[in-house]
Design a protein around this motif. Structure first.
Motif, short mmCIF file in Angstrom:
data_model
loop_
_atom_site.label_atom_id
_atom_site.label_comp_id
_atom_site.label_asym_id
_atom_site.label_seq_id
_atom_site.Cartn_x
_atom_site.Cartn_y
_atom_site.Cartn_z
N SER A 135 25.54 3.88 48.68
CA SER A 135 26.34 2.89 48.58
C SER A 135 25.95 1.94 47.44
N TRP A 136 24.99 1.80 47.08
CA TRP A 136 24.40 0.80 45.42
C TRP A 136 25.45 1.82 44.87
N LEU A 137 24.92 3.10 44.81
CA LEU A 137 25.69 4.02 43.39
C LEU A 137 27.04 3.62 43.67
N ASP A 138 27.66 3.67 44.08
CA ASP A 138 29.13 4.05 44.99
C ASP A 138 29.99 3.77 43.71
N ASP A 139 30.11 2.28 43.35
CA ASP A 139 31.62 2.35 42.63
C ASP A 139 31.09 2.08 40.79
N VAL A 140 29.85 2.95 40.50
CA VAL A 140 29.30 2.95 38.92
C VAL A 140 29.80 4.99 39.53
N LEU A 141 29.50 5.34 40.04
CA LEU A 141 29.89 6.76 39.89
C LEU A 141 31.91 7.65 40.37
N ASN A 142 31.70 8.55 39.70
CA ASN A 142 32.85 9.12 40.28
C ASN A 142 33.31 9.83 41.32
N ASP A 143 33.98 10.63 41.49
CA ASP A 143 34.49 11.07 43.05
C ASP A 143 33.27 12.28 42.59
N ALA A 144 33.54 13.05 41.76
CA ALA A 144 32.78 14.33 41.64
C ALA A 144 31.38 13.88 41.60
N GLU A 145 30.86 12.94 40.96
CA GLU A 145 29.28 12.03 41.49
C GLU A 145 28.81 12.05 42.61
N ARG A 146 29.93 11.23 42.55
CA ARG A 146 29.33 11.21 44.28
C ARG A 146 29.11 12.10 45.16
#
Length: 66
Positions: free
Chosen positions: A43-54
């Motif tokens: 959740s904390w990383l969500d807004d800095v990751l793209n879809d593939a990274e997520r």
């Protein structure tokens, strides 16, 4: 350069986890955090990751080695 750095702490090692949390807190960098639950970390990383990274992060954290 990094936007955020997250560490997933082991549930079975409370003393170690407390030490790591203190180390990160004392460093004073708000872009670094420690987590005890994979969901909170994602959740904390969500807004800095793209879809593939997520997807890769979710797959990695769901692996049996974690």
């Amino acid at each position: 350069y990094f936007e955020r750095s997250a560490l997933l702490l082991p549930a079975a090692h409370a003393t170690f986890s407390l030490q790591v949390e203190r180390l990160i807190r004392e460093a004073g960098n708000p872009a670094r955090r420690a987590f005890r639950a994979p969901g909170s970390l994602l959740s904390w990383l969500d807004d800095v990751l793209n879809d593939a990274e997520r997807r890769r992060a979710s797959d990695f954290l769901a692996s049996p080695l974690i």
